[in-house]
Structure formats: C-alpha cells, structure tokens
Design an enzyme around this catalytic site. Structure first.
Site, short mmCIF file in Angstrom:
data_model
loop_
_atom_site.label_atom_id
_atom_site.label_comp_id
_atom_site.label_asym_id
_atom_site.label_seq_id
_atom_site.Cartn_x
_atom_site.Cartn_y
_atom_site.Cartn_z
N GLY A 1 20.92 17.90 9.09
CA GLY A 1 22.16 17.24 9.52
C GLY A 1 21.84 16.25 10.62
O GLY A 1 20.69 15.82 10.77
N HIS B 1 34.18 -14.64 -15.86
CA HIS B 1 34.54 -15.09 -14.52
C HIS B 1 33.33 -15.25 -13.60
O HIS B 1 33.47 -15.34 -12.39
CB HIS B 1 35.55 -14.12 -13.89
CG HIS B 1 36.85 -14.07 -14.64
ND1 HIS B 1 37.69 -15.16 -14.74
CD2 HIS B 1 37.41 -13.09 -15.37
CE1 HIS B 1 38.75 -14.83 -15.48
NE2 HIS B 1 38.60 -13.58 -15.88
N LYS C 1 18.81 14.75 -3.08
CA LYS C 1 19.78 15.37 -3.99
C LYS C 1 21.12 15.58 -3.29
O LYS C 1 22.16 15.21 -3.81
CB LYS C 1 19.22 16.69 -4.50
CG LYS C 1 20.12 17.40 -5.52
CD LYS C 1 20.22 16.61 -6.80
CE LYS C 1 21.13 17.26 -7.82
NZ LYS C 1 21.54 16.29 -8.86
C1 AGP Z 1 23.54 10.71 -8.82
O1 AGP Z 1 22.57 10.45 -9.77
C2 AGP Z 1 23.17 10.44 -7.47
N1 AGP Z 1 21.94 11.01 -7.11
C3 AGP Z 1 24.23 10.41 -6.41
O2 AGP Z 1 24.97 9.27 -6.64
C4 AGP Z 1 25.21 11.61 -6.28
O3 AGP Z 1 26.03 11.68 -7.39
C5 AGP Z 1 26.03 11.42 -5.00
O4 AGP Z 1 25.17 11.47 -3.90
C6 AGP Z 1 27.11 12.45 -4.86
O5 AGP Z 1 26.59 13.74 -4.81
P1 AGP Z 1 27.52 15.00 -5.02
O6 AGP Z 1 28.03 14.97 -6.42
O7 AGP Z 1 26.60 16.16 -4.78
O8 AGP Z 1 28.62 14.92 -4.02
#
Ligand code: AGP
Length: 687
Positions: free
Chosen positions: A116, A583, A682
């Site tokens: 964090g 456009h 992730k």
């Molecule tokens: C997806 O391929 C991405 N790695 C990323 O956009 C992800 O969906 C986004 O960070 C949101 O994560 P969450 O669904 O865990 O909230």
C-alpha cells in the site's frame, strides 16, 4: 502489486531450511500479482538477531542469493516468525536497498513489510529525522519501522499491540503490513491461515475493541496536532485501555496454548497448500500473534460490528492455482472459460423454469428496482465488462445507467445520492481506485453492490450486498475469464431486476436460453486457437499498430480486446467506435495498417458495414469477426474469424474470446512474459 507472506511456527520445531522454503514458496504463489524485487527477514543464529535477504528481480533470484549467502539451514527453531515480501516499486526504484523488509535500526529491532502507500510518510520522515533517525531507503515503508522504534524506546515496557495501535494511528493511507511478531491491516487485506495438529476448540477469534479508540482524549487531540505540525511525536496510548482476552481457538482443554503454525498472506493462494483454515482480517483489524495465540484488536471502539472473526474453510484447491498442462496461466484461464461461466451461473440460472436467483442480492433487489440511478464503477477490464452490459441493463430495467471509471469518478467528485445504487465490479476486489470510490459512495449513503471474484476481498466485505462471480482464481495479470464471468453475472443481475416486468418476459426468456448455450459456444470458438495463432504470425508480426473497430455493444468488446493486446504484447492497439471512424481515425487507414473489425449481426449491422466499406475503399484489408457463413463476407480473400451467433446482448461474450487469443499469441510470438507483463500488477492496490 506488492505481496506479503509471513510464516509463524509455535511449539512446532522447524529448521531454517523449512522456514526459508515456506517463505519463498509463499512469495512465488504471489508472483502473479506483479513485482520487481523480493526480500525476507528470518531469525539469525543468535538470540534477537535477524537475517535479511533482499534481491532485485524474481523470487528465483532471491532463492539464489540465499543459497550463495550459505546461512546455516540446519539451525532449528521451536518458535519463529519470518516475514517476506514482493515489491512493486512506488517510492524509489527497484534496488536491493529499497526492497522490503525495512528495519528500525542496524539491529533490526523492528522489521516491516508493507503493501500500500503511506501518504504522510514525508512528514513522519522529517519528524523522525529531527529525532536523530537516519533513513537508508527512498521508501515510504521505512518510516513505519523507525516510528515503532522511536515509540518503543520512549516506553520500553509498552505492550506490542498497544505499540502497534499507536504506530497505525499515525499512519495515513491504505496499507496492510507485517511488523515482526505483529500484523496490522488497513486495506489491502491480509489472510491468516492456521494449522494446528488438534482440532481447534472454536472456529472464531474474539475481537478486542478499544473503549475510546486506542488513545485517551487528551493524547488523541495532541496527536491530531502532531499530524498537522509534525512538531513532536505522540505519547503511546494508555495500555490500561486494552483488554486482553485469551484466544479460545488456540487453547487446549486445560487452557494451555497448543502447537500452531500461522501463514500470513496478501492472498489465500499462497496459503492453500499449507492449510484450508483461514481468517480474513477486516479493515483496521490488528492481528497479534504471540506465543501461539492469535488475538485481534481494533483501533476503534465497538460500533456494533461483529465481535468475532470466523475461521473459515477455503474451497480453493492447489491445482486451481497451478498451470497444469498449459504454458501460461493466461492460456489456462482462456481455456477454462467454458467451465468458469458455468460456475458463475451454477445454482443461479434455471434455464428450464427460466428463473434467476442471486442469493447475495435477494434482500436488496426491490430497493434496487426503485433506485434513481444505477452507477457502475470499475477500472480496466472490469470497466469494460460494465460497458458491455450497459445496454441490456437499460433495456431490461429502464433505470438510468451510468458507467464510470473509478479514478475519473473520484477526480470529478461526482454527485452521488442516497437513492442511487452503486455497483462496484472488480476481479480482485482490492483495486485502490474502485475501493476509494466505494468508500466515497458509502459516505454519501448510496446502496452499494459488489460484483467480485475474490471472496473475502475488501470490496466484497464493504459493499452492502453483491454477487461473487465464482470464476475461480485468476492468476494471469491479463484478465480473461473474470471478464466473461463478470459479464454473465451482470446479465443475471439485470434479469433479476426485471423479473417483475411482464413486458420483458419474452426477451428475458430469450436471454436465459442464450446463456444456457454459451458454454458450448465457447468450446467451439476455442477450436479456432491454431488458426488464430497462424493469423497472428501472418498479419501482425512486426507491426507497429493495430486498429480494432466495433459499434454498439461491440465497442466495449473492441476496448477489451485492445487492452489485452496492449498489456501483454506491447503492440499499440486502439479501439475505435466504428461510427467515429470517419471523424478522424480514417486518416490512418491504408493498405498496410492491420485492422480487426467486429461485424457479427445485430441491429446495428448495416451501420457497421458502412465503416467496413470506408476501410475497404481506402485499400484496407480488415480481418473480420463475423458469424459463420455470413454472405456479406463470402469473398475468398476476406480474412475471417467466424464465431457462433447468440442473442445480441450476449454476442460480446463470444466475440471477445478470439481477441483474447490474438493477444495471447501475439505476446507468445514476441517471446514476452505473458503472465507477468512489464510494469503491470494483478491487483492495483495503489491510487
Ligand atoms: C486487465 O487485463 C487488467 N490487468 C486490468 O485492467 C484490471 O482489469 C484492472 O486493474 C481492474 O482490476 P480489478 O478487476 O481487480 O478491479
């Protein structure tokens, strides 16, 4: 993002080899979250000595470093606490120095790993420097260890939990952290796995609340002043305010603590191989593990929230987080989709009696039907899934729908009202932007709904009600099966909301029938794997850019496909709403620019064809995602990806799969690390 893993054994003899291996394995289970360096702290050879190992790069490199350092692996410990961390750099570049754990002083009196951001670290650092502390790193984390040391030196007989509370009181931001021997959490959450040889007496742990917060009023106001001026540090809280009960779960019949092992992690996937018994900490919980007992403390007084934390049995199986026969997690997850969407619908969609039951929403569904507005809030892929279902929500519910990117929603401080329903969609349930938007909406009294994959995640805990998408663990950084499961879960949500609308009866039945066939249709599309792989090598190799065109409900599909391609193959890919082509973007089109157009049949098909013609007229040779045997694309020279036809509002579920495969094969073709794309993580647990 950063991952935390801790292992504590109490009255269970373990040698250093076992402890270090357990920590390293825990870290490798967290690798998928994305990181750039890793480190750990374990006990040294002498009493009160700490050995720390830190390395830039993968966990495998940390393993090598430890092997080269040749610690005595046979040294055994009857009780021991080890902490470890994977770091995704926010403050300071990825260097050994900036790796966690961080220390209070040269003797490592306090060691800390942290996930964090501490937003007030500059003030704390300045203050501690003025007290003589010398900082060794560029991180925000280091101030935690030094702050603990400063407070402890002033009050050497302070209890550890009291000290931890005092430290946490001073920190601002969102964080989960492990202080050696102690574990406080304030988003993102930590999970504690427990392994005992005997059955636990009870399957819960009592929570101890502070009576007036941890601090007496006088000190609390003093501290508030400190936060503003950073002029002097707080005195620690009065420890008489702390009640200390025994942790009943971990005592034997005669009241003596029994041997136990504790696994502390940012994520249950690092725990499941050791134990299925886990406890999820809630926001602001402080877990204190001491002499084989786990106690949970709160910074706040009892506000009517639960005074126990249940020890649950997780259903996650080890093979679910292993790659099995696949080369990459992403590939496995793409191919899992025929099953994962069935799991999303299992026990909820009754295709025979045409009924949808979402248990997690049951109590709130009539309130949601009466809401003034449904606001979907998410980031990245989860945002795209919200966009993909906007049309079906509008059509079935006739409630005004807004779809918001969490960060932008917060930047604008968008108006939210008590009669709004805000839906938070997130695979991880930990995305900082979404989580902050959730808090913002809660503060404004809106009803909040979570559509989340990870059980026990912050969003699933903080929302009033919700739907778990049950897609199973998603390890690949690129989200695939979560997208299709979110899509299906939200369609079921729209179906539930419109159950009372006679005028929608037929349409609802049509959609439910469509959902019943989707899994089989996924299987059919996945048979295109080899031809898509060849297509990638033939048309997209060494290209600089790619356009993805879609219209209506297929624009979100194009956005999602473009995101997948960018994030793992690093090829610039732009999604364009077909109607907007003329456009501006049309200027890019010539015979060389690779283009994929989504042209499955729906009510906008004729309009979508206009864009197709505009591209062809400029010498473009788009690859077309269309329905099988569509006469419009019968010419032999047209490159096609044929996907089965389904109900228009579900077509995006099918159309996205070839795009997931395109992104996968593009990345593989470039020799890229599909599961760990550069610079990405992730769970994005920072703002
Ligand atoms: C997806 O391929 C991405 N790695 C990323 O956009 C992800 O969906 C986004 O960070 C949101 O994560 P969450 O669904 O865990 O909230």
């Amino acid at each position: 993002m950063c991952g935390i893993f801790g292992y504590i054994n109490y009255l269970v003899e373990r040698d250093r080899q076992f402890i270090i291996d357990t920590l390293l394995n825990g870290l490798s289970r967290l690798e998928y979250r994305g990181y750039d360096s890793a480190g750990m702290a374990v006990d040294g050879d002498k009493k009160n000595e700490v050995q720390a190992f830190k390395e830039v790069g993968k966990v495998a490199k940390l393993r090598e470093l430890i092997a080269e350092s040749k610690p005595d692996m046979t040294k055994s410990f009857e009780s021991h606490a080890g902490i470890s961390h994977t770091r995704w750099a926010t403050h300071g570049t990825p260097t050994r120095q900036n790796c966690h754990p961080h220390r209070s002083d040269a003797t490592w009196e306090f060691a800390v790993v942290h996930n964090g951001i501490i937003t007030n670290y500059k003030e704390l650092k300045a203050l501690l420097e003025s007290k003589g502390f010398r900082f060794e790193t560029e991180t925000d984390t280091e101030c935690i260890a030094k702050l603990a040391k400063y407070l402890y030196d002033q009050h050497p007989d302070i209890e550890f939990t009291v000290l931890a509370k005092a430290v946490i009181k001073e920190l601002e931001g969102a964080f989960g952290l492990l202080l050696k021997l102690s574990l406080p959490a304030r988003v993102p959450p930590l999970v504690i796995g427990v392994r005992t040889s005997k059955k636990m007496k009870v399957d819960f742990v009592d929570v101890e609340f502070s009576e007036e917060g941890a601090l007496p009023a006088e000190q609390a106001s003093q501290n508030a002043a400190i936060k503003k001026s950073s002029a002097s540090l707080l005195a620690p809280p009065d420890k008489s305010l702390l009640h200390r009960s025994q942790s009943r779960a971990f005592l034997s019949d005669d009241g003596i603590p029994q041997p136990a092992e504790f696994f502390l992690s940012s994520d249950p996937s690092a725990i499941v191989e050791h134990t299925k018994k886990v406890l999820y900490l809630e926001d602001d919980d402080i877990a204190h593990i001491h002499e084989g007992q786990l106690n949970i403390h709160r910074l706040t007084k009892n506000d009517g929230t639960s005074n126990v934390r249940t020890i649950q049995t997780i259903e996650l199986e080890l093979q679910e987080i292993m790659k099995g026969k696949f080369d990459h997690f992403m590939q496995k997850e793409i191919f899992e989709q025929p099953e994962s969407i069935v799991n999303t619908m299992r026990g909820r969609l009754d295709t025979v009696n045409k009924k949808v039951t979402l248990g997690g929403l049951r109590q709130y569904i009539s309130t949601i039907r009466r809401c003034r507005r449904l606001i979907f809030i998410a980031c990245g892929t989860s945002y795209h899934s919200c966009m993909a279902v906007r049309g079906v929500f509008e059509e079935l519910t006739e409630i005004p729908i807004a779809v918001e990117l969490a960060s932008d929603f917060l930047d604008r401080q968008a108006p939210v009202f008590r009669d709004d329903t805000c839906v938070f969609v997130s695979q991880s349930g930990e995305t900082a932007d979404s989580l902050m938007a959730l808090r913002y909406c809660l503060e404004r009294g809106a009803l909040t709904v979570g559509v989340v994959n990870v059980v026990g995640s912050s969003i699933s805990l903080l929302t009033h009600c919700g739907v778990h998408i049950n897609a199973g663990p998603e390890i690949g950084v690129a989200s695939t099966k979560a997208y299709t499961s979110q899509f299906v879960a939200m369609v079921m949500f729209a179906l539930s909301l419109s159950e009372d609308r006679a005028s929608k009866h037929q349409r609802r039945e049509e959609i439910m029938e469509g959902l019943g066939k989707i899994s089989e249709q996924f299987r059919e599309i996945l048979k295109l794997n080899d031809s898509i792989k060849d297509m990638c090598a033939k048309f997209f190799k060494d290209q600089k850019s790619l356009l993805l065109l879609g219209r209506g409900a297929q624009f979100p599909t194009a956005l999602e496909g473009a995101l997948k391609i960018k994030e793992i193959s690093y090829l610039h890919c732009e999604a364009v709403m077909s109607g907007e082509l003329k456009h501006g973007v049309l200027a890019l089109v010539d015979e060389n620019l690779p283009i994929i157009m989504i042209l499955t049949r729906d009510n906008l098909f004729t309009k979508s064809l206009n864009a197709y013609q505009q591209v062809i007229a400029r010498g473009g040779r788009p690859i077309v995602i269309c329905n099988p045997d569509d006469p419009e694309f019968s010419a032999a020279q047209t490159e096609k990806i044929a996907v089965p036809k389904t109900v228009d509002c579900l077509q995006g579920l099918l159309n996205v799969i070839p795009l997931q495969l395109v992104s996968y094969w593009l990345a593989v073709g470039e020799g890229l690390n599909v599961d760990f794309p550069r610079n990405l993580a992730k769970s994005v647990t920072v703002e």
